[in-house]
Design a protein around this motif. Structure first.
Motif, PDB file in Angstrom:
ATOM      1  N   SER A 382       0.853  -1.129   0.146  1.00  0.00           N
ATOM      2  CA  SER A 382      -0.066  -0.049   0.088  1.00  0.00           C
ATOM      3  C   SER A 382       0.907   1.393  -0.110  1.00  0.00           C
ATOM      4  N   ARG A 383       1.921   1.265   0.476  1.00  0.00           N
ATOM      5  CA  ARG A 383       2.886   2.266   0.332  1.00  0.00           C
ATOM      6  C   ARG A 383       4.361   1.716   0.539  1.00  0.00           C
ATOM      7  N   SER A 384       5.053   2.502  -0.113  1.00  0.00           N
ATOM      8  CA  SER A 384       6.806   2.059   0.014  1.00  0.00           C
ATOM      9  C   SER A 384       7.313   3.619  -0.101  1.00  0.00           C
ATOM     10  N   TYR A 385       7.893   4.109   0.873  1.00  0.00           N
ATOM     11  CA  TYR A 385       8.541   5.197   0.943  1.00  0.00           C
ATOM     12  C   TYR A 385       9.577   5.719   2.028  1.00  0.00           C
ATOM     13  N   LEU A 386      10.200   6.724   2.039  1.00  0.00           N
ATOM     14  CA  LEU A 386      11.092   7.098   3.031  1.00  0.00           C
ATOM     15  C   LEU A 386      10.419   8.070   3.862  1.00  0.00           C
ATOM     16  N   SER A 387      10.139   7.627   5.043  1.00  0.00           N
ATOM     17  CA  SER A 387       9.583   8.270   6.198  1.00  0.00           C
ATOM     18  C   SER A 387      10.682   9.057   7.030  1.00  0.00           C
ATOM     19  N   SER A 388      10.389   9.968   7.771  1.00  0.00           N
ATOM     20  CA  SER A 388      11.706  10.762   8.603  1.00  0.00           C
ATOM     21  C   SER A 388      11.416   9.813   9.907  1.00  0.00           C
ATOM     22  N   THR A 389      10.492   9.308  10.216  1.00  0.00           N
ATOM     23  CA  THR A 389      10.535   8.329  11.456  1.00  0.00           C
ATOM     24  C   THR A 389      10.761   6.898  11.267  1.00  0.00           C
ATOM     25  N   TYR A 390      10.062   6.270  10.112  1.00  0.00           N
ATOM     26  CA  TYR A 390      10.029   4.858   9.906  1.00  0.00           C
ATOM     27  C   TYR A 390      11.250   4.576   9.066  1.00  0.00           C
ATOM     28  N   GLY A 391      11.879   5.793   8.371  1.00  0.00           N
ATOM     29  CA  GLY A 391      12.999   5.297   7.558  1.00  0.00           C
ATOM     30  C   GLY A 391      12.535   4.823   6.290  1.00  0.00           C
ATOM     31  N   ASN A 392      13.208   4.000   5.644  1.00  0.00           N
ATOM     32  CA  ASN A 392      12.729   3.204   4.411  1.00  0.00           C
ATOM     33  C   ASN A 392      11.717   2.316   4.915  1.00  0.00           C
ATOM     34  N   VAL A 393      10.412   2.371   4.585  1.00  0.00           N
ATOM     35  CA  VAL A 393       9.137   1.710   4.952  1.00  0.00           C
ATOM     36  C   VAL A 393       8.538   1.074   4.030  1.00  0.00           C
ATOM     37  N   TYR A 409       7.080  -2.571   7.702  1.00  0.00           N
ATOM     38  CA  TYR A 409       8.307  -3.120   8.013  1.00  0.00           C
ATOM     39  C   TYR A 409       9.284  -1.685   7.846  1.00  0.00           C
ATOM     40  N   ALA A 410       9.896  -1.418   8.884  1.00  0.00           N
ATOM     41  CA  ALA A 410      10.504   0.011   9.062  1.00  0.00           C
ATOM     42  C   ALA A 410      11.878  -0.122   9.222  1.00  0.00           C
ATOM     43  N   HIS A 411      12.701   1.173   8.923  1.00  0.00           N
ATOM     44  CA  HIS A 411      14.291   1.190   9.202  1.00  0.00           C
ATOM     45  C   HIS A 411      15.121   0.318   8.110  1.00  0.00           C
ATOM     46  N   MET A 412      14.388   0.096   7.041  1.00  0.00           N
ATOM     47  CA  MET A 412      15.074  -0.859   6.044  1.00  0.00           C
ATOM     48  C   MET A 412      16.335   0.107   5.554  1.00  0.00           C
ATOM     49  N   SER A 413      17.271  -0.561   5.144  1.00  0.00           N
ATOM     50  CA  SER A 413      18.373   0.294   4.214  1.00  0.00           C
ATOM     51  C   SER A 413      17.921   0.117   2.770  1.00  0.00           C
ATOM     52  N   GLN A 414      17.440  -0.712   2.343  1.00  0.00           N
ATOM     53  CA  GLN A 414      16.920  -0.659   0.986  1.00  0.00           C
ATOM     54  C   GLN A 414      15.169  -1.027   0.803  1.00  0.00           C
ATOM     55  N   ARG A 415      14.501  -0.438  -0.181  1.00  0.00           N
ATOM     56  CA  ARG A 415      13.288  -1.109  -0.345  1.00  0.00           C
ATOM     57  C   ARG A 415      13.140  -1.843  -1.754  1.00  0.00           C
ATOM     58  N   GLU A 437      14.133   7.032  12.661  1.00  0.00           N
ATOM     59  CA  GLU A 437      14.387   7.061  13.753  1.00  0.00           C
ATOM     60  C   GLU A 437      14.958   5.749  14.660  1.00  0.00           C
ATOM     61  N   SER A 438      16.085   5.326  14.241  1.00  0.00           N
ATOM     62  CA  SER A 438      16.377   4.203  14.747  1.00  0.00           C
ATOM     63  C   SER A 438      17.762   4.012  15.317  1.00  0.00           C
ATOM     64  N   THR A 439      18.094   3.274  16.344  1.00  0.00           N
ATOM     65  CA  THR A 439      19.711   3.132  16.924  1.00  0.00           C
ATOM     66  C   THR A 439      19.705   1.726  16.698  1.00  0.00           C
ATOM     67  N   GLY A 440      20.589   1.357  15.794  1.00  0.00           N
ATOM     68  CA  GLY A 440      21.093   0.176  15.229  1.00  0.00           C
ATOM     69  C   GLY A 440      20.475  -0.608  14.456  1.00  0.00           C
ATOM     70  N   GLN A 441      21.055  -1.637  13.693  1.00  0.00           N
ATOM     71  CA  GLN A 441      20.227  -2.244  12.750  1.00  0.00           C
ATOM     72  C   GLN A 441      19.249  -3.320  13.216  1.00  0.00           C
ATOM     73  N   HIS A 442      18.042  -3.012  12.991  1.00  0.00           N
ATOM     74  CA  HIS A 442      16.781  -3.907  13.162  1.00  0.00           C
ATOM     75  C   HIS A 442      15.673  -3.686  12.094  1.00  0.00           C
ATOM     76  N   LEU A 443      14.878  -4.522  12.315  1.00  0.00           N
ATOM     77  CA  LEU A 443      13.535  -4.355  11.724  1.00  0.00           C
ATOM     78  C   LEU A 443      12.408  -4.090  12.713  1.00  0.00           C
ATOM     79  N   HIS A 444      11.718  -3.013  12.386  1.00  0.00           N
ATOM     80  CA  HIS A 444      10.575  -2.653  13.318  1.00  0.00           C
ATOM     81  C   HIS A 444       9.328  -2.988  12.445  1.00  0.00           C
ATOM     82  N   PHE A 445       8.839  -4.026  13.015  1.00  0.00           N
ATOM     83  CA  PHE A 445       7.651  -4.882  12.601  1.00  0.00           C
ATOM     84  C   PHE A 445       6.416  -4.657  13.135  1.00  0.00           C
TER      85      PHE A 445
END
Ligand SMILES: [Zn+2]
Length: 468
Positions: A382-393, A409-415, A437-445
């Motif tokens: 439904s949406r694939s974009y770069l958000s200021s909070t979610y990052g690549n989401v 699926y948030a904070h991704m390095s690539q979509r 808005e993320s500290t360290g590599q992870h997936l916010h699901f």
């Protein structure tokens, strides 16, 4: 661990292929549910849109108020200019009046001096008269005078001085009185002027205070307008998301209605990807085993050992080249056979619910290196974009047994998925990262029963629904 993973992968592959052949029939009830959900989204959009309209009305009202205040400030500024010029006029008038008073004082001094001289002259004349054997009583009378007026009376009474002298003295006395009266009236005028000046200054102070108050009011109105703009913008963002979701729900409905080949193709792609991953892992394992065998084998045992050796070399090369990159490439988790599958390999670094006094609307999965992120279920992006909070989401709308779900699926390095794309369960949609808005590599699901909204009120704990 690797072996076990591979086993699951193979099972899921079979299950995935099985799914392709045994597509469940379309249920009228679930389609109806989805239509209802679509309408609910439409209702929310209407509410948000009327909120946006309210916001614009408020903005217009605030702008109107600001214009009124600006006009008041302009009028007051004109008044202050006028008052200032009046103050300047009055100050000038006061200065002139003070000069006038000073001049009158000088004139009085001059006349007093002239009168003193005249008096001295008359006394001198009287003394001379006495010396020449004049009337002694006359001198006594003159010298006994108590005041100047008295003296003149006495002189007049004695009547030995010439009328002209008397007349001059009288005139001088009259002039002095006139001057003193003038001084008094000018001093009164000065006092009045000073009162007027004080009034004007008070007026100006009040006007300045009013301007300051209006300025403060203007600032508040401006702040309110800014807030309202931000509010409208937030609503607009929610509306955009809802519109996108409504569209993807519609697409999901169409999908469920027609069983589009697109989904089948997506599944095939996902299966092909899984197959390739499994093959690559199998090859790696075989190469590793061969290398171990070659090491153990006798050096003179020729042909097969050489083959093993070359395989071992290739394997070593692969390993050493991957060891140059500090982050190892990880495989996607095995695709589960249920409606949902795990979106990424890694460990749960943060669960759903309260966290540091705030509510965590999802689950964090952490891992290092290149970690693929896959769609947790079949659906439409439904949406694939770069958000200021979610990052690549990436947001995916799913329709599972007539229930709409949304996964985030948030904070991704690539979509690797685009808005509107149909994705199959287990299909890669991105790479784990630490954007937004993320500290360290992870997936916010996040998992939402229904559509995603700004308040995230539909967020549910994915544990127990999604195999994590
Ligand atoms: Zn999180």
């Amino acid at each position: 661990m690797l072996k076990k993973k591979n086993l699951i992968l193979n099972i899921s592959l079979v299950a995935g292929l099985g799914l392709l052949s045994s597509v469940p029939p379309v249920q009228a009830a679930s389609l109806n549910d989805m239509e209802i959900q679509k309408q609910q989204i439409q209702q929310k959009r209407s509410t948000i849109n009327s909120g946006i309209n309210d916001s614009y009305t408020k903005i217009k009202d605030l702008q109107g108020k600001q214009q009124t205040v600006a006009e008041k400030i302009k009028n007051l500024s004109d008044l202050i200019t006028k008052t200032t010029s009046q103050i300047n006029d009055k100050t000038k008038e006061i200065d002139e009046t003070k000069a006038e008073i000073e001049k009158l004082k000088q004139e009085i001094i001059v006349i007093q001096d002239r009168m003193a001289k005249r008096e001295a002259l008359l006394k001198e004349r009287a003394r001379a008269m006495q010396e020449s054997g004049g009337n002694a009583d006359y001198l006594e009378v003159l010298l006994g005078s108590k005041s100047f007026g008295d003296f003149i009376e006495r002189v007049g009474a004695v009547a030995t001085i010439m009328d002209a002298d008397q007349e001059i003295l009288r005139q001088q006395e009259a002039d002095k009185k006139q001057l003193e009266e003038n001084q008094k009236s000018v001093e009164t005028k000065l006092a009045n002027l000073q009162t007027m000046l004080t009034d004007l200054q008070n007026m100006k102070n009040k006007q300045n205070q009013q301007v300051a108050e209006l300025g403060e009011l203007m600032k508040q109105l401006k702040q309110k307008e800014d807030d309202e703009h931000e509010h409208a913008m937030n609503l607009k963002e929610q509306e955009d998301l809802l519109a996108a979701q409504q569209q993807s729900v519609q697409q999901a409905i169409n999908l469920e209605k027609t069983r589009q080949a697109e989904l089948a193709a997506a599944r095939q792609r996902a299966a092909e990807e899984a197959r390739q991953r499994a093959a690559a892992e199998a090859k790696e394992r075989a190469a590793a085993a061969a290398a171990a065998k070659a090491k153990a084998a006798q050096p003179h045992k020729s042909q097969p050992a050489q083959l093993h050796k070359s395989q071992a070399a290739a394997s070593t090369e692969t390993h050493s080249s991957s060891s140059y990159t500090p982050e190892p490439r990880q495989s996607a988790p095995a695709v589960s056979s249920g409606s949902f599958t795990r979106p990424a390999a890694g460990y749960i670094s943060s669960g759903f619910g309260a966290r540091w006094g705030e509510n965590h609307p999802g689950v964090d999965i952490a891992g290092s290196g290149y970690v693929p992120i896959v769609a947790a279920a079949d659906g439409v992006v439904s949406r694939s974009y770069l958000s200021s909070t979610y990052g690549n989401v990436v947001f995916i709308s799913h329709s599972i047994n007539g229930q709409v779900y949304t996964t985030v699926y948030a904070h991704m390095s690539q979509r690797l998925a685009t808005t509107g794309q149909v994705v199959a369960k287990g299909q890669q949609i991105g790479v784990m990262g630490s954007t937004g808005e993320s500290t360290g590599q992870h997936l916010h699901f996040e998992l939402h029963r229904g559509e995603w909204n700004y308040a995230k009120s539909n967020a549910i704990n994915p544990v127990g629904i999604v195999p994590l």
